[in-house]
Design a protein around this motif. Structure first.
Motif, PDB file in Angstrom:
ATOM      1  N   PHE A  41      -3.403   2.866   5.841  1.00 54.40           N
ATOM      2  CA  PHE A  41      -3.620   4.260   5.409  1.00 54.40           C
ATOM      3  C   PHE A  41      -2.947   4.501   4.070  1.00 54.40           C
ATOM      4  O   PHE A  41      -1.900   3.929   3.771  1.00 54.40           O
ATOM      5  N   GLY A  42      -3.576   5.379   3.269  1.00 50.62           N
ATOM      6  CA  GLY A  42      -2.973   5.845   2.025  1.00 50.62           C
ATOM      7  C   GLY A  42      -3.507   7.224   1.703  1.00 50.62           C
ATOM      8  O   GLY A  42      -4.667   7.543   1.988  1.00 50.62           O
ATOM      9  N   TYR A  43      -2.659   8.068   1.125  1.00 53.32           N
ATOM     10  CA  TYR A  43      -3.109   9.409   0.749  1.00 53.32           C
ATOM     11  C   TYR A  43      -4.060   9.344  -0.440  1.00 53.32           C
ATOM     12  O   TYR A  43      -4.874  10.246  -0.648  1.00 53.32           O
TER      13      TYR A  43
ATOM     14  N   LEU B 200       0.616   2.569   4.578  1.00 53.33           N
ATOM     15  CA  LEU B 200       0.755   1.660   5.722  1.00 53.33           C
ATOM     16  C   LEU B 200      -0.146   0.456   5.498  1.00 53.33           C
ATOM     17  O   LEU B 200      -1.319   0.599   5.123  1.00 53.33           O
ATOM     18  N   ARG B 201       0.376  -0.733   5.790  1.00 53.05           N
ATOM     19  CA  ARG B 201      -0.353  -1.969   5.477  1.00 53.05           C
ATOM     20  C   ARG B 201      -0.436  -2.852   6.733  1.00 53.05           C
ATOM     21  O   ARG B 201       0.370  -3.758   6.916  1.00 53.05           O
TER      22      ARG B 201
ATOM     23  N   SER C  47      12.900   5.858   1.909  1.00 50.72           N
ATOM     24  CA  SER C  47      11.875   6.886   1.680  1.00 50.72           C
ATOM     25  C   SER C  47      10.619   6.228   1.132  1.00 50.72           C
ATOM     26  O   SER C  47      10.692   5.357   0.259  1.00 50.72           O
ATOM     27  N   GLY C  48       9.472   6.644   1.647  1.00 47.89           N
ATOM     28  CA  GLY C  48       8.214   6.078   1.202  1.00 47.89           C
ATOM     29  C   GLY C  48       7.781   4.851   1.966  1.00 47.89           C
ATOM     30  O   GLY C  48       6.744   4.255   1.654  1.00 47.89           O
ATOM     31  N   SER C  49       8.550   4.486   2.987  1.00 42.76           N
ATOM     32  CA  SER C  49       8.194   3.283   3.744  1.00 42.76           C
ATOM     33  C   SER C  49       7.105   3.541   4.785  1.00 42.76           C
ATOM     34  O   SER C  49       6.583   2.613   5.382  1.00 42.76           O
ATOM     35  N   GLY C  50       6.761   4.821   5.026  1.00 44.90           N
ATOM     36  CA  GLY C  50       5.653   5.149   5.919  1.00 44.90           C
ATOM     37  C   GLY C  50       6.032   5.791   7.231  1.00 44.90           C
ATOM     38  O   GLY C  50       5.177   6.020   8.092  1.00 44.90           O
ATOM     39  N   LYS C  51       7.321   6.135   7.414  1.00 50.56           N
ATOM     40  CA  LYS C  51       7.776   6.665   8.704  1.00 50.56           C
ATOM     41  C   LYS C  51       7.094   7.999   9.042  1.00 50.56           C
ATOM     42  O   LYS C  51       6.500   8.148  10.113  1.00 50.56           O
TER      43      LYS C  51
ATOM     44  N   ASN D 252       7.749  -0.645   2.761  1.00 50.50           N
ATOM     45  CA  ASN D 252       6.417  -0.692   2.141  1.00 50.50           C
ATOM     46  C   ASN D 252       5.293  -0.729   3.168  1.00 50.50           C
ATOM     47  O   ASN D 252       4.320  -1.481   3.033  1.00 50.50           O
ATOM     48  N   GLY D 253       5.428   0.072   4.207  1.00 54.44           N
ATOM     49  CA  GLY D 253       4.355   0.204   5.184  1.00 54.44           C
ATOM     50  C   GLY D 253       4.246  -0.923   6.174  1.00 54.44           C
ATOM     51  O   GLY D 253       3.245  -1.027   6.901  1.00 54.44           O
ATOM     52  N   LYS D 254       5.263  -1.798   6.243  1.00 50.87           N
ATOM     53  CA  LYS D 254       5.258  -2.904   7.197  1.00 50.87           C
ATOM     54  C   LYS D 254       6.572  -2.945   7.960  1.00 50.87           C
ATOM     55  O   LYS D 254       7.592  -2.451   7.484  1.00 50.87           O
TER      56      LYS D 254
END
Length: 573
Positions: free
Chosen positions: A347-349, A356-357, A375-379, A549-551
């Motif tokens: 997912f990405g805005y 999220l990867r 921050s920005g890791s996707g939580k 980074n979304g993982k």
């Protein structure tokens, strides 16, 4: 005028009253024309020295005028009720739509200041338009039609000759009024943009003053207002041209009336009294012609405001799914605690900025799982996807045995309680904020939730107890009290899935410790996800995932992380 037609279609509840209003105005128009006709007959009888007959007509005139006066009062009262009913429907519809607009649309395409302008000043402008239409314009048009009918009955020749110029005047007025709609919308757009600048400036005044950005905001606000004023001036200049046309058309009609009157009276086809009656009734028609520019301007202004109204209402809303929801429905009725699983989420805005990867993990029934990372890791994005504020681009989320994308959003969200980093409280009482969690809760249930959240002792000591106001955003409460009230609301909701987003990050260690029992009660027997950077909070979890980074880059129990030393730098002890 298609937007005004949409408004008429959307206010069907008022159609009956509108129809009654048209009938009432028609009766008033008939009475007015009858009075003019009787006046001419009384004049002819007086000239013919039939005083008794003339007085008889005068008594009838007085009787009709009395009835007309009563009906006019009823007309204005009814028109006001119709207008208020239409405005209430539009406001209710607008607010209902606001609660359904997709979050991505609200965040990317809606400016709060402009939205406020559309829902307040624009609808007030529409109210003025409706008021003019219902109390004056419809009145003038119906009077004109009734009077024209009387004029034809009196003498069709003079009527045809006199009103031959009417279509030409209507055509000219209609053609010249078209640019006004665009100018009116431009005025409303620029005013909305200026109000948005003002709202943002007021909301963030501390930052504005710190950065000495007052002149920057003033220039932006002034720029929008200058454009609004210029558009309004152009609109007024067009209005002045229409007023000039109206004046000359009135003079032309007056000279034409006098010429035709003299001609037909001398030809013996009209009596003097009949000509006076014709002149009086034709005044209603002339008045309608004289205000055509204002009618069209008002209609175009209303259409421009309705255009902005429907620009907002036509934004994309969360669809009302009709998918298979049987499995979740049965689980929800039994309030069973489900498993929650995330499968290969991407997912990405924005399309070129993935958040999220391919993320995958599972939360077992009744398990508390912690998420931490920079921050920005996707939580927080995981929470938004679980609540279906957004849908994943790839992958799926399952509650129990059901893919949440096949679940109606309202049913899904009834399954979830959310407590955010900044408690979302509303300007009202403690009771009202609690009832958002469960509108049917009894006083005993409210008190139990407050006790579980360690807030009952404070509430009980207040003069008005649970009926005490807490101010805007809970401003009359301390940070810990606000958070405990939000937790009490979540406890009252008693949803089987609980989401906590940094519930203690804004609190000191002492306040965080005081929340321990409240959190313990909230999470008891629930499937829970907790986002936090606090070690004390994360130690309450059964299992932890570290995101980057979304993982998922690390996972394990709380002991593995804090006693085994595998946690990252994002955890605060």
């Amino acid at each position: 005028m298609r937007y005004l037609r949409r408004i008429f279609s959307d206010t069907k509840k008022q159609w009956g009253s509108m129809f009654l209003l048209v009938i009432l105005i028609t009766v008033i128009g008939l009475l007015s024309s009858s009075v003019a006709d009787l006046l001419g007959r009384a004049l002819d009888l007086g000239v013919g020295r039939d005083i008794t007959g003339a007085f008889s007509r005068i008594k009838m005139i007085l009787f009709f005028l009395a009835i007309r006066s009563v009906l006019i009062v009823i007309q204005y009262t009814l028109a006001r009720g119709v207008m208020e009913g239409m405005l209430l429907t539009l406001r209710t519809h607008a607010f209902s739509t606001l609660t359904k607009i997709k979050l991505s649309v609200l965040e990317n395409r809606v400016r709060m200041g402009d939205l406020s302008s559309r829902l307040n000043s624009d609808l007030e402008g529409l109210s003025d338009v409706f008021s003019g239409i219902l109390t004056w314009h419809v009145h003038a048009v119906i009077y004109a039609v009734v009077a024209l009918g009387f004029c034809f009955r009196m003498n069709w020749k003079i009527t045809v000759l006199y009103f031959t110029v009417v279509p030409l005047i209507i055509w000219v007025t209609e053609r010249l009024s078209r640019p006004i709609e665009r100018k009116k919308k431009a005025v409303a757009d620029m005013t909305g943009a200026a109000m948005n600048v003002a709202a943002e400036g007021i909301r963030n005044m501390e930052t504005v003053r710190t950065y000495q950005a007052e002149n920057f905001l003033r220039n932006r606000f002034g720029g929008y207002m200058d454009e609004s004023v210029e558009s309004n001036r152009q609109s007024e200049r067009l209005g002045a041209v229409l007023a000039l046309i109206r004046y000359f058309s009135g003079v032309l009609l007056l000279f034409l009336l006098l010429f035709l009157g003299v001609f037909f009276v001398r030809a013996g086809e009209l009596t003097v009294g009949a000509f006076v009656s014709f002149a009086a009734m034709s005044e209603s028609v002339r008045s309608a012609i004289g205000i055509l520019d204002r009618i069209f301007e008002n209609l175009r202004k209303g259409n421009a405001l309705a255009w902005r109204y429907y620009e907002f209402l036509d934004l994309e809303t969360e669809e009302q799914e009709a998918s298979d929801i049987l499995q979740l429905g049965k689980e929800a009725e039994r309030r069973e605690v489900p498993a929650v699983s995330f499968r290969q989420l991407q997912f990405g805005y924005h399309a070129d900025q993935p958040v999220l990867r391919g993320l995958s993990f599972e939360v077992s029934p009744g398990q508390t799982v912690g998420l931490h990372g920079a921050s920005g890791s996707g939580k927080s994005t995981i929470f938004k996807l679980l609540c279906r504020l957004y849908d994943p681009l790839v992958g799926s989320i399952w509650i129990g045995k059901t893919d949440i994308c096949s679940i109606d959003r309202s049913r899904l969200r009834a399954y979830i309680s959310l407590v955010t980093q900044e408690p979302v409280l509303f300007d009202g009482t403690i009771r009202e904020n609690l009832l958002m969690g469960n509108p049917d809760a009894t006083d005993e249930q409210l008190a139990d939730a407050l006790q579980a959240a360690q807030l009952w002792t404070y509430t009980e000591g207040l003069e008005y107890g649970m009926d005490t106001g807490i101010g805007v955003r809970g401003g009359k409460l301390s940070g810990g009290q606000r958070q405990r009230l939000a937790i009490a609301r979540a406890i009252l909701r008693d949803a089987p899935v609980v989401l906590l987003d940094e519930p203690t990050s804004a609190l000191d260690a002492e306040s965080e410790a005081a929340l321990g029992q409240a959190l313990k009660r909230l999470l008891l027997g629930k499937t829970a996800l907790i986002i936090s950077h606090r070690e004390a909070t994360l130690r309450r979890t059964d299992y932890l995932y570290e995101l980057e980074n979304g993982k998922i880059v690390a996972e394990g129990t709380a002991e593995d992380f804090f006693d085994g030393g595998i946690h990252g730098e994002t955890v605060i002890s």
